[in-house]
Design an enzyme around this catalytic site. Sequence first.
Site, mmCIF file in Angstrom:
data_model
loop_
_atom_site.group_PDB
_atom_site.id
_atom_site.type_symbol
_atom_site.label_atom_id
_atom_site.label_comp_id
_atom_site.label_asym_id
_atom_site.label_seq_id
_atom_site.Cartn_x
_atom_site.Cartn_y
_atom_site.Cartn_z
ATOM 1 N N GLU A 64 0.738 -1.289 0.012
ATOM 2 C CA GLU A 64 0.192 0.035 -0.088
ATOM 3 C C GLU A 64 0.815 1.282 0.158
ATOM 4 O O GLU A 64 1.208 1.721 1.301
ATOM 5 C CB GLU A 64 -0.824 0.011 1.175
ATOM 6 C CG GLU A 64 -1.749 1.293 1.226
ATOM 7 C CD GLU A 64 -2.596 1.285 2.515
ATOM 8 O OE1 GLU A 64 -2.905 0.534 3.411
ATOM 9 O OE2 GLU A 64 -3.611 2.351 2.464
ATOM 10 N N LYS A 108 -2.617 -2.091 -3.110
ATOM 11 C CA LYS A 108 -3.605 -1.198 -2.684
ATOM 12 C C LYS A 108 -3.174 0.440 -2.779
ATOM 13 O O LYS A 108 -2.581 0.831 -1.838
ATOM 14 C CB LYS A 108 -3.632 -1.631 -1.231
ATOM 15 C CG LYS A 108 -4.850 -0.614 -0.465
ATOM 16 C CD LYS A 108 -5.136 -1.123 0.911
ATOM 17 C CE LYS A 108 -6.009 -0.219 1.599
ATOM 18 N NZ LYS A 108 -6.683 -0.781 2.709
HETATM 19 P P1 13P Z 1 -9.580 3.976 4.064
HETATM 20 O O1 13P Z 1 -10.435 3.150 3.036
HETATM 21 O O2 13P Z 1 -10.413 4.573 5.141
HETATM 22 O O3 13P Z 1 -8.625 5.007 3.643
HETATM 23 O O4 13P Z 1 -8.635 2.951 4.912
HETATM 24 C C1 13P Z 1 -8.154 1.997 4.086
HETATM 25 C C2 13P Z 1 -6.771 1.649 4.819
HETATM 26 O O5 13P Z 1 -6.725 0.237 5.103
HETATM 27 C C3 13P Z 1 -5.665 2.533 4.961
HETATM 28 O O6 13P Z 1 -4.587 1.889 5.244
#
Ligand code: 13P
Length: 337
Positions: free
Chosen positions: A177, A219
Site C-alpha cells: 500500500e 492497494k
Molecule cells: P480507508 O479506506 O479509510 O482509507 O482505509 C483503508 C486503509 O486500510 C488505509 O490503510
Amino acid sequence: MRDLNTIEEVAKYIVEDGKGILAADESNPTCGKRFDSIGVESNEENRRDYREMLFRSEGMKGNIGGVILFDETIRQKAKDGTPLVNIILDQGALPGIKVDKGLQNIGDSEESLTQGLEGLNERLKEYYSLGARFTKWRAVIKVSDSLPSEEAILSNMSALAEYAKLVQENNMVPMVEPEVLMDGNHSIDQCFEATSRSLECLFGLLNDKGVNIKGTILKPNMVTAGSDSPVKADIEEVANQTIKCLKMHVPDDLPGVTFLSGGQSDLDSTAHLDAMNKIGGFTWKLSFSYGRALQQPALKAWMGKNENTSLAQEALSHRAHMNSLASEGSWSSSLEN
Ligand code: 13P
C-alpha cells in the site's frame, strides 16, 4: 471455502467474482477517533462488539473476500466464544493482518518512513498460526509543491519490497500500500506525478527482490485532486487518470488492485470504482479495500447500542454490495435509494 494451496490462489480468491476487502485494521488510537465521533468509549470490549457486528453482517457473503485486522482483533473471541477469525472464514472471507508499526518522521521533515521490519519474520509466523493468509503494509507519501522527495519514495518503497518478500517466504499474500495522501491543496496532476513515481519505484524494487507478482495485491490511492484543492476533478477524470497511471506501471500479471478510500465519501469511492470498471481495458481485477467508505454508514447507525445492530449490519451490507457491483462496472446511483 475451497482449498487454497498457494499464495497465487489466495490472491486470486480474495478479488474474484466481484469481491473486495473490508479494511478493519484501525489501530487503537484511530479506532478511538472513530468512536469519539459517535460518543462511544474505545475499550477492548467495545472494539470487539463493533467488529463482531460488522463481521456477522449478511452482506459480507459474496461481497467480501478478505478482512484486514489489527493485532488485537485477530486474537479476539466473539461474545459467544467463537474466534472472530472463524466468523470471517464462515462468511467466505480470508483473515488478513496489518503488520507495519506505523509512521516515523524522516529527520525533522514532514515526510515519514513506515516502521516495522524489525522482528517482522517472527510476527509473521505467529500471524499465520492465528489464521492470517494475507498482510498489509502502508507507506504514506505526502504531496506539496516540493514533495514527495526522492528519499521518501525510495526508502518507503524499499521497505515495502523487503516486507513483501518476507511475507511470501511465510506463505502469505502481501498487500503493498503506497498511499499518496489526499491531504493538501495539490492538483490532480501533482497526485498523478507522485503516484506514478511511487509505483514505478515500487514495481522496480519488487522485481529486483524477486517478489512473486502473481501472489501480491496492490492497494493504491486513486488519482484525485487534494482534498483542499480549489479545482475538483469529476468522476470520469479521476477514473481516466487513475487507469492511465496504473497501466504505466502495474504488471499485467498482478491479480488484484484494491483501492483505499483515503477520505473520499462512500458514494464517491463507489462511483469512481464503477467508472473505472466501465472503462475497462486492463488485466487486473480492480476492486476495493475500503475502511471508512465501507464502515462509516454502519458506524453512524450503530452508535454503540445493541438495539441498532441490524440497522448497522444492513448499512455495511449495502455498501459491500454496492462496491461489489462497482468492481464489475455494474453499479448505478439509482441502486443507492
Ligand atoms: P480507508 O479506506 O479509510 O482509507 O482505509 C483503508 C486503509 O486500510 C488505509 O490503510
